[in-house]
Motif scaffolding. Structure first.
Motif, PDB file in Angstrom:
ATOM      1  N   UNK A 190      61.221  78.588  64.371  1.00  0.00           N
ATOM      2  CA  UNK A 190      60.973  79.898  63.756  1.00  0.00           C
ATOM      3  C   UNK A 190      61.260  79.893  62.256  1.00  0.00           C
ATOM      4  N   UNK A 191      61.627  78.743  61.717  1.00  0.00           N
ATOM      5  CA  UNK A 191      61.944  78.657  60.291  1.00  0.00           C
ATOM      6  C   UNK A 191      60.677  78.556  59.446  1.00  0.00           C
ATOM      7  N   UNK A 192      60.847  78.745  58.158  1.00  0.00           N
ATOM      8  CA  UNK A 192      59.739  78.572  57.227  1.00  0.00           C
ATOM      9  C   UNK A 192      59.289  77.111  57.241  1.00  0.00           C
ATOM     10  N   UNK A 193      57.973  76.859  57.166  1.00  0.00           N
ATOM     11  CA  UNK A 193      57.480  75.474  57.169  1.00  0.00           C
ATOM     12  C   UNK A 193      57.551  74.801  55.812  1.00  0.00           C
ATOM     13  N   UNK A 194      58.545  75.190  55.007  1.00  0.00           N
ATOM     14  CA  UNK A 194      58.637  74.656  53.642  1.00  0.00           C
ATOM     15  C   UNK A 194      59.387  73.331  53.562  1.00  0.00           C
TER      16      UNK A 194
END
Length: 325
Positions: free
Chosen positions: A84-88
């Motif tokens: 669920x984290x940012x794909x950065x």
């Protein structure tokens, strides 16, 4: 009409700037601290291996690389947080079989699809080894297989709760030799170290664990390794044969550690990880640190990792279709 043409021209001019901005961000990655989520407690081999790789990445990237332990829940909470984290690229998962293929095959109603993660690379691999007590009457795999076929109901082996790499190894061996796994008796262990103690003490005939779990009892002369569930011998234990070379192919089972991330990470950031990992696994100092944990370093990439996990997912689904008694 003129207004529409003006908007089209503006969008055409801005689009390359967006593209350039994304490329520049990937080229500069990382510019701040990176978090590696480890879905296991601190102090175990999975955690220790993450810390070794984290220090090596800090040295190369010149930014903090933090290990975040998120144990419990069969690794699901830790994996879900990363998914669920940012794909950065600033939060990734220190992945294992248990947090990927095994939970995908054995756990219903997961809050995510195992194959939706961004695959980066497998970094370490450690075969599961069959071990016996030093005074065991079994001297080689041939004798063990003969006994398993003749008296399956008398066979006892260590299990880490059903959904683990040692369980996969034993089940694959039973399938290869035509023994019904449900007729054998698995003995529950809370971890590889406990499985080693149970085996050395004669409480179970056959132990299944990685070298790191066995090492102290091997050094004390209380255990013997029979074979590794693998296609090729480990560089750490070159004198221990594999089940494949002894005539039982398709029985491999190894615990791996590697990187995956949230869905939809950019290819440029993934490649930044992959190129850094390739440099690290050639570092002699890092090799020595991993050797102390009994882990082999491997060169991998996103495609190889995806293939390995996908194949194991299918294998485990079939193996665990029938629960043990």
């Amino acid at each position: 009409m003129t207004k529409n043409l003006w908007l089209l021209a503006l969008r055409t001019a801005i689009a390359p700037l967006w593209l350039f901005s994304g490329m520049a961000a990937a080229a500069d990655f990382p510019t701040k601290a990176v978090e590696i989520v480890v879905p296991w407690v601190a102090g175990g081999s999975t955690d220790l291996s993450a810390r070794i790789i984290g220090r090596a990445m800090e040295k190369r990237w010149k930014v903090p690389v933090r290990i975040i332990n998120k144990p419990g829940g069969a690794t699901i909470p830790g994996v879900d947080e990363v998914m669920k984290s940012s794909p950065d690229g600033y939060r990734v998962l220190w992945d294992t079989n248990s947090s990927s293929s095994i939970i995908g095959a054995t756990t219903p109603d997961l809050p995510f699809n195992v194959m939706d993660r961004t695959f980066i690379a497998i970094v370490t691999e450690s075969p599961v080894y069959i071990a016996v007590a030093t005074d065991s009457r079994f001297k080689n795999l041939g004798e063990i297989v003969e006994f398993m076929k003749a008296e399956p109901t008398a066979v006892t082996w260590t299990s880490l709760g059903g959904s683990s790499s040692p369980d996969v190894g034993f089940r694959r061996l039973f399938a290869a030799i035509g023994v019904d796994a449900t007729k054998t008796r698995s003995v529950m262990s809370r971890g590889g170290a406990e499985a080693a103690v149970q085996t050395a003490g004669g409480h179970v005939m056959f132990g299944g664990a990685t070298y790191s779990s066995y090492s102290s009892l091997l050094a004390a002369g209380k255990l013997r390794l029979i074979a590794g569930f693998a296609k090729r011998r480990s560089a750490i234990l070159p004198n221990v044969p594999t089940t494949a070379e002894l005539g039982y192919p398709n029985t491999e089972s190894a615990v791996f550690n590697g990187f995956s991330g949230p869905p939809k990470m950019s290819k440029d950031i993934v490649e930044r990880y992959v190129s850094t990992i390739k440099d690290i696994v050639r570092d002699k100092e890092v090799l020595a640190e991993f050797a102390k944990l009994g882990l082999d370093l491997v060169e991998s990439d996103p495609d190889k990792m995806r293939q390995a996990i996908g194949e194991e997912l299918d294998v485990v689904k079939k193996l665990f279709a029938r629960p043990l008694k």
